[in-house]
Design a protein around this motif. Structure first.
Motif, PDB file in Angstrom:
ATOM      1  N   ALA A   1       0.826  -1.205   0.000  1.00  0.00           N
ATOM      2  CA  ALA A   1       0.000   0.000   0.000  1.00  0.00           C
ATOM      3  C   ALA A   1       0.862   1.257   0.000  1.00  0.00           C
ATOM      4  N   ILE A   2       1.939   1.259   0.785  1.00  0.00           N
ATOM      5  CA  ILE A   2       2.822   2.413   0.840  1.00  0.00           C
ATOM      6  C   ILE A   2       3.506   2.629  -0.504  1.00  0.00           C
ATOM      7  N   ALA A   3       3.926   1.554  -1.153  1.00  0.00           N
ATOM      8  CA  ALA A   3       4.596   1.678  -2.449  1.00  0.00           C
ATOM      9  C   ALA A   3       3.664   2.281  -3.503  1.00  0.00           C
ATOM     10  N   VAL A   4       2.417   1.808  -3.531  1.00  0.00           N
ATOM     11  CA  VAL A   4       1.457   2.347  -4.504  1.00  0.00           C
ATOM     12  C   VAL A   4       1.079   3.780  -4.134  1.00  0.00           C
ATOM     13  N   LEU A   5       0.937   4.049  -2.833  1.00  0.00           N
ATOM     14  CA  LEU A   5       0.660   5.419  -2.392  1.00  0.00           C
ATOM     15  C   LEU A   5       1.776   6.361  -2.830  1.00  0.00           C
ATOM     16  N   SER A   6       3.017   5.910  -2.753  1.00  0.00           N
ATOM     17  CA  SER A   6       4.136   6.763  -3.173  1.00  0.00           C
ATOM     18  C   SER A   6       4.041   7.106  -4.652  1.00  0.00           C
ATOM     19  N   ALA A   7       3.553   6.159  -5.468  1.00  0.00           N
ATOM     20  CA  ALA A   7       3.371   6.443  -6.893  1.00  0.00           C
ATOM     21  C   ALA A   7       2.289   7.501  -7.102  1.00  0.00           C
ATOM     22  N   GLU A   8       1.222   7.436  -6.303  1.00  0.00           N
ATOM     23  CA  GLU A   8       0.205   8.487  -6.350  1.00  0.00           C
ATOM     24  C   GLU A   8       0.814   9.830  -5.987  1.00  0.00           C
ATOM     25  N   GLN A   9       1.643   9.847  -4.946  1.00  0.00           N
ATOM     26  CA  GLN A   9       2.258  11.093  -4.501  1.00  0.00           C
ATOM     27  C   GLN A   9       3.176  11.673  -5.574  1.00  0.00           C
ATOM     28  N   VAL A  10       3.880  10.814  -6.294  1.00  0.00           N
ATOM     29  CA  VAL A  10       4.733  11.297  -7.387  1.00  0.00           C
ATOM     30  C   VAL A  10       3.878  11.960  -8.463  1.00  0.00           C
ATOM     31  N   GLY A  11       2.751  11.340  -8.803  1.00  0.00           N
ATOM     32  CA  GLY A  11       1.855  11.949  -9.791  1.00  0.00           C
ATOM     33  C   GLY A  11       1.322  13.285  -9.327  1.00  0.00           C
ATOM     34  N   THR A  12       0.969  13.391  -8.046  1.00  0.00           N
ATOM     35  CA  THR A  12       0.489  14.654  -7.500  1.00  0.00           C
ATOM     36  C   THR A  12       1.585  15.711  -7.523  1.00  0.00           C
ATOM     37  N   THR A  13       2.791  15.321  -7.138  1.00  0.00           N
ATOM     38  CA  THR A  13       3.929  16.251  -7.156  1.00  0.00           C
ATOM     39  C   THR A  13       4.196  16.757  -8.564  1.00  0.00           C
ATOM     40  N   GLU A  14       4.132  15.859  -9.524  1.00  0.00           N
ATOM     41  CA  GLU A  14       4.357  16.235 -10.918  1.00  0.00           C
ATOM     42  C   GLU A  14       3.339  17.268 -11.386  1.00  0.00           C
ATOM     43  N   ARG A  15       2.078  17.049 -11.042  1.00  0.00           N
ATOM     44  CA  ARG A  15       1.028  17.973 -11.470  1.00  0.00           C
ATOM     45  C   ARG A  15       1.172  19.331 -10.791  1.00  0.00           C
ATOM     46  N   VAL A  16       1.555  19.348  -9.517  1.00  0.00           N
ATOM     47  CA  VAL A  16       1.739  20.609  -8.804  1.00  0.00           C
ATOM     48  C   VAL A  16       2.865  21.421  -9.446  1.00  0.00           C
ATOM     49  N   LEU A  17       3.950  20.751  -9.821  1.00  0.00           N
ATOM     50  CA  LEU A  17       5.040  21.452 -10.504  1.00  0.00           C
ATOM     51  C   LEU A  17       4.569  22.034 -11.824  1.00  0.00           C
ATOM     52  N   GLU A  18       3.782  21.276 -12.571  1.00  0.00           N
ATOM     53  CA  GLU A  18       3.246  21.778 -13.839  1.00  0.00           C
ATOM     54  C   GLU A  18       2.381  23.019 -13.612  1.00  0.00           C
ATOM     55  N   MET A  19       1.558  22.998 -12.573  1.00  0.00           N
ATOM     56  CA  MET A  19       0.718  24.153 -12.264  1.00  0.00           C
ATOM     57  C   MET A  19       1.568  25.386 -11.993  1.00  0.00           C
ATOM     58  N   SER A  20       2.639  25.209 -11.255  1.00  0.00           N
ATOM     59  CA  SER A  20       3.507  26.338 -10.911  1.00  0.00           C
ATOM     60  C   SER A  20       4.196  26.901 -12.143  1.00  0.00           C
TER      61      SER A  20
END
Length: 396
Positions: free
Chosen positions: A242-261
């Motif tokens: 669960a933690i490993a898959v959650l980390s992949a979600e977090q990477v996707g969220t981080t990527e999108r936040v950078l794009e927004m900025s």
């Protein structure tokens, strides 16, 4: 374990992103998270979940072939998780598919799932969901963190009594997988969420796309799930998934936040030029990129350890998953705060999506334990504390 080709993985990511762009718009996210009248259904987009399960087939990716899955492992599921994290999709990928359904599959072993065929098929199609009640407060796994007690009911099954708080996606769950103490030792039980003795109370949460609930059990009838391996190992290993898959979600969220900025810094003008040309903004975006790549590497290392972990190397996957949890949580928190600063006043308004990503960052940070918990575990595993103690005790 089966694997997908690069082209198949790209097609999977594209199909998931297309579904999210069509069904998980910003307006829909806000509607599901804040506007649904039924508090138990709030934060769960059932339509999107059924599309992901029945049309894209995400439930089949990580489950073994004898249970109706493709057996592709967590690395392929991370492709889906990455796309869901980008749009803050309000679906129970980690809670239902990876954690609860994964525990059921782990207990099934090479046999049939303990659910009847109809309910198992509905779970695979996204028509049913499950939630896992593992610890008292939803924090890091430890047998000492379990307060639900199982008692024999005289018919070979058991009744469960106790409370679990901060249970992810429990409000809309049809089935509950519960860790309880049987004769002082942890055991895994399965019960329907609507049986007598079960009361599920939705909680007020920071991130409306990560709904949680308190589950009260009062002599609720349940079926014990038997395992071939020690229960403690099964639970710990599943939480690492669960933690490993959650980390992949977090990477996707981080990527999108950078794009927004970057998008905002490229279009917002001040003193006659885009603010992205100012050195302070450039440095912020550069730091955000470093956070993204750091978290991406940590997540991939954890996923690889989960899928390729040979017998006898449990410690390797444990510290890699702990590292991914700590790194990805801190990176997402950092970029979300930087995103607010780059957007300025508009970033603090309800209408802008920046606050939604910050709320997701703060929520993910405490799931399964805070980063400090995992940093301490990593330091202990590496012997850092012992070295410091030895150095302090060495006479000068």
């Amino acid at each position: 374990m089966n694997t997908l080709s690069v082209q198949e993985a790209q097609d999977l990511a594209r199909a998931t992103r297309d579904a999210c762009e069509r069904l998980a718009t910003d307006e829909r996210i806000r509607e599901v998270g804040f506007a649904l009248t039924d508090p138990r259904r709030r934060g769960f987009d059932r339509r999107l979940w059924q599309v992901l399960c029945s049309q894209i087939g995400i439930t089949e990716i990580a489950l073994p072939a004898h249970l109706g899955g493709a057996g592709c492992g967590s690395a392929m599921l991370s492709t889906v998780a990455h796309e869901l994290g980008r749009c803050l999709a309000p679906v129970p990928l980690v809670a239902s598919l990876v954690l609860a359904t994964g525990l059921i599959a782990d207990c099934a072993g090479a046999g049939k799932p303990p659910l009847d065929e109809g309910n198992w098929t509905a779970l695979m199609k996204g028509e049913r969901t499950a939630a896992a009640v593992i610890t008292t407060d939803g924090g890091p796994w430890s047998p000492d963190a379990v307060n639900i007690v199982a008692s024999a009911d005289g018919r070979g099954d058991a009744t469960l009594t106790g409370t679990g708080r901060h249970v992810l996606h429990a409000g809309a769950a049809d089935d509950l997988v519960v860790v309880a103490l049987a004769d002082g030792e942890p055991a895994i039980y399965l019960l329907a969420a609507d049986v007598d003795g079960v009361m599920i109370i939705p909680e007020h949460v920071l991130d409306a796309t990560r709904p949680m609930a308190t589950v009260h059990l009062d002599r609720a009838p349940a079926i014990r799930l038997r395992t071939e391996r020690p229960v403690h190992d099964v639970i710990e290993r599943r939480i690492q998934h669960a933690i490993a898959v959650l980390s992949a979600e977090q990477v996707g969220t981080t990527e999108r936040v950078l794009e927004m900025s970057v998008e905002y810094a490229s279009t917002r003008k001040q003193f006659g030029r885009p603010i992205g040309t100012f050195q302070s903004i450039k440095h912020r975006c550069a730091d955000m990129l470093l956070d993204l790549e750091w978290s991406r590497s940590a997540s991939q290392a954890a996923l690889q350890a989960i899928d390729d972990d040979p017998p006898g190397s449990a410690a390797e996957s444990a510290w890699r998953c702990g590292m991914a949890k700590a790194v990805c949580s801190e990176s997402l928190r950092s970029v979300s705060k930087q995103n607010l600063q780059i957007h300025g006043g508009i970033g603090f308004t309800w209408e802008h999506a920046a606050h939604l990503y910050l709320k997701r960052a703060r929520t993910d940070e405490v799931l399964f334990g805070t980063p400090s918990v995992y940093w301490d575990r990593i330091a202990t595993t590496a012997g850092v504390f012992e070295e410091k103690i030895a150095a302090c005790s060495t006479p000068i």
